[in-house]
Design a protein around this motif. Structure first.
Motif, PDB file in Angstrom:
ATOM      1  N   VAL A 180       0.829  -1.199   0.000  1.00 47.43           N
ATOM      2  CA  VAL A 180       0.000   0.000   0.000  1.00 47.43           C
ATOM      3  C   VAL A 180       0.866   1.251   0.000  1.00 47.43           C
ATOM      4  N   HIS A 181       1.888   1.290   0.818  1.00 47.68           N
ATOM      5  CA  HIS A 181       2.745   2.469   0.912  1.00 47.68           C
ATOM      6  C   HIS A 181       3.513   2.720  -0.380  1.00 47.68           C
ATOM      7  N   ALA A 182       3.712   1.676  -1.180  1.00 44.48           N
ATOM      8  CA  ALA A 182       4.441   1.841  -2.441  1.00 44.48           C
ATOM      9  C   ALA A 182       3.555   2.338  -3.569  1.00 44.48           C
ATOM     10  N   ALA A 183       2.258   2.448  -3.307  1.00 40.22           N
ATOM     11  CA  ALA A 183       1.313   2.709  -4.387  1.00 40.22           C
ATOM     12  C   ALA A 183       0.572   4.026  -4.232  1.00 40.22           C
ATOM     13  N   GLU A 184      -0.028   4.433  -5.349  1.00 41.27           N
ATOM     14  CA  GLU A 184      -0.983   5.543  -5.342  1.00 41.27           C
ATOM     15  C   GLU A 184      -2.411   5.017  -5.417  1.00 41.27           C
ATOM     16  N   VAL A 185      -2.571   3.861  -6.027  1.00 44.34           N
ATOM     17  CA  VAL A 185      -3.874   3.205  -6.139  1.00 44.34           C
ATOM     18  C   VAL A 185      -3.684   1.748  -5.746  1.00 44.34           C
ATOM     19  N   VAL A 186      -4.565   1.218  -4.898  1.00 45.05           N
ATOM     20  CA  VAL A 186      -4.492  -0.173  -4.463  1.00 45.05           C
ATOM     21  C   VAL A 186      -5.654  -0.942  -5.077  1.00 45.05           C
ATOM     22  N   VAL A 187      -5.353  -2.067  -5.727  1.00 47.26           N
ATOM     23  CA  VAL A 187      -6.380  -2.893  -6.366  1.00 47.26           C
ATOM     24  C   VAL A 187      -6.344  -4.275  -5.727  1.00 47.26           C
ATOM     25  N   ALA A 188      -7.484  -4.725  -5.228  1.00 48.06           N
ATOM     26  CA  ALA A 188      -7.584  -6.050  -4.614  1.00 48.06           C
ATOM     27  C   ALA A 188      -8.373  -6.984  -5.519  1.00 48.06           C
ATOM     28  N   CYS A 189      -7.867  -8.198  -5.684  1.00 50.41           N
ATOM     29  CA  CYS A 189      -8.587  -9.245  -6.417  1.00 50.41           C
ATOM     30  C   CYS A 189      -8.267 -10.563  -5.706  1.00 50.41           C
ATOM     31  N   LEU A 190      -9.085 -10.884  -4.712  1.00 55.57           N
ATOM     32  CA  LEU A 190      -8.845 -12.043  -3.862  1.00 55.57           C
ATOM     33  C   LEU A 190     -10.010 -13.021  -3.965  1.00 55.57           C
ATOM     34  N   ILE A 191      -9.957 -14.082  -3.192  1.00 56.40           N
ATOM     35  CA  ILE A 191     -10.932 -15.164  -3.353  1.00 56.40           C
ATOM     36  C   ILE A 191     -12.338 -14.733  -2.971  1.00 56.40           C
ATOM     37  N   ASP A 192     -12.480 -13.898  -1.929  1.00 55.90           N
ATOM     38  CA  ASP A 192     -13.797 -13.392  -1.558  1.00 55.90           C
ATOM     39  C   ASP A 192     -13.616 -12.142  -0.693  1.00 55.90           C
ATOM     40  N   ASN A 193     -14.738 -11.488  -0.377  1.00 56.24           N
ATOM     41  CA  ASN A 193     -14.672 -10.227   0.343  1.00 56.24           C
ATOM     42  C   ASN A 193     -14.230 -10.389   1.792  1.00 56.24           C
TER      43      ASN A 193
END
Length: 317
Positions: free
Chosen positions: A79-92
């Motif tokens: 997260v600290h390395a990014a400007e935008v965080v995208v999650a794509c995991l198995i479920d919420n």
């Protein structure tokens, strides 16, 4: 990285997560990846980098530089390395576990994890309670289509967050559609379209089973099945217009005639020992519509006949 590139963190390196990371990197963004299973990271990273380089080379007039992709040892560092965080995991639920307690420092979280509309609203409330800028979405295409003109992603939720992340998300495909402020809107489209895909695919496979039971070769049957499938686009448009108008003319076919047809199909399936559960569901909806006096209406009316009547203490049909 081009001058318009952003720093993107991708949480999750399953097949879809790898496709997302590759598309971002191929689109000129610096990508940091994190996966719940650290041992799989090096191999996954190689796949991401190879796909990203291939994508970048196809769109460049000169040899493309190696994509900027790095591995984060923790979610916090990603997260600290990014400007935008995208999650794509198995479920919420896994998304909650992964990001709970992480300091986002104002960075937005775009959640492209599959779920139902209720979960989408719950996740939006949960993120808001933790001060996380949150935008949920739904991916409508398979992994090979991500990053191509055919790639389609639906988004809904906070308009300001969408505006902030839209430039980065454009790397994912030619159709990145914002559906408005309701955080469940993208998921609602997703589950309805998955309903269509699941029932159509299993209907096709059930038809193959019935045809095979009747001694019809699969390739022989397929020649006619493709013709049936070609009717669906026109039916989708026509039924949508009828549902919005509340008018279901029986000029092409009627529910009463469908009642006769479904009885024949169900009887044939049962005679061969096939599971007729899907057919029974359709049969019940047709019977409800006929009982309500709609036998002379067109098939579009059946979209209103699948709702079960709910009575205190029980659900009945």
């Amino acid at each position: 990285m081009n001058s318009d590139g952003q720093k993107i963190a991708v949480l999750g390196l399953g097949p879809m997560g790898r496709a997302l990371a590759s598309a971002f990197a191929g689109g000129g963004h610096a990508v940091t990846v994190w996966n719940r299973t650290p041992g799989r990271m090096p191999a996954a990273l190689e796949l991401v980098a190879a796909a990203a380089l291939s994508s970048a080379s196809e769109s460049a007039s000169e040899p493309a530089p190696a994509p900027a992709i790095s591995i984060a040892e923790s979610v916090q560092s990603a997260v600290h390395a990014a400007e935008v965080v995208v999650a794509c995991l198995i479920d919420n639920e896994v998304v909650r576990q992964v990001v709970d307690g992480v300091d986002f420092g104002g960075r937005p979280l775009v959640n492209l994890t599959s779920g139902d509309p209720g979960q989408a609203r719950d996740m939006a409330a949960w993120a808001a309670s933790r001060g996380i800028g949150y935008l949920p979405g739904a991916i409508l295409t398979s992994t090979p289509m991500i990053g191509t003109p055919a790639g389609t992603v639906l988004l809904s939720g906070d308009a300001a967050i969408h505006a902030a992340v839209a430039p980065a998300l454009s790397a994912l495909g030619g159709r990145i559609v914002y559906l408005g402020p309701d955080p469940a809107r993208a998921s609602a489209f997703d589950v309805a379209l998955l309903d269509l895909f699941a029932t159509a695919t299993n209907g096709l496979l059930h038809a193959f089973a019935l045809a095979t039971a009747e001694g019809i070769a699969p390739t022989e049957f397929a020649a006619f099945a493709t013709g049936i499938g070609s009717l669906l686009p026109d039916m989708a448009t026509r039924f949508a217009e009828q549902l919005e108008a509340g008018d279901f003319p029986g000029t092409r076919s009627t529910i009463a005639s469908a009642a006769s047809g479904i009885r024949h199909v169900t009887a044939a399936a049962r005679a061969h020992g096939l599971d007729a559960g899907m057919l029974d569901t359709v049969h019940r909806a047709i019977d409800r519509a006929v009982a309500q006096g709609y036998g002379a209406d067109g098939l579009g009316r059946l979209a209103t006949a699948f709702r079960l009547e709910v009575e205190p203490g029980r659900i009945s049909e």
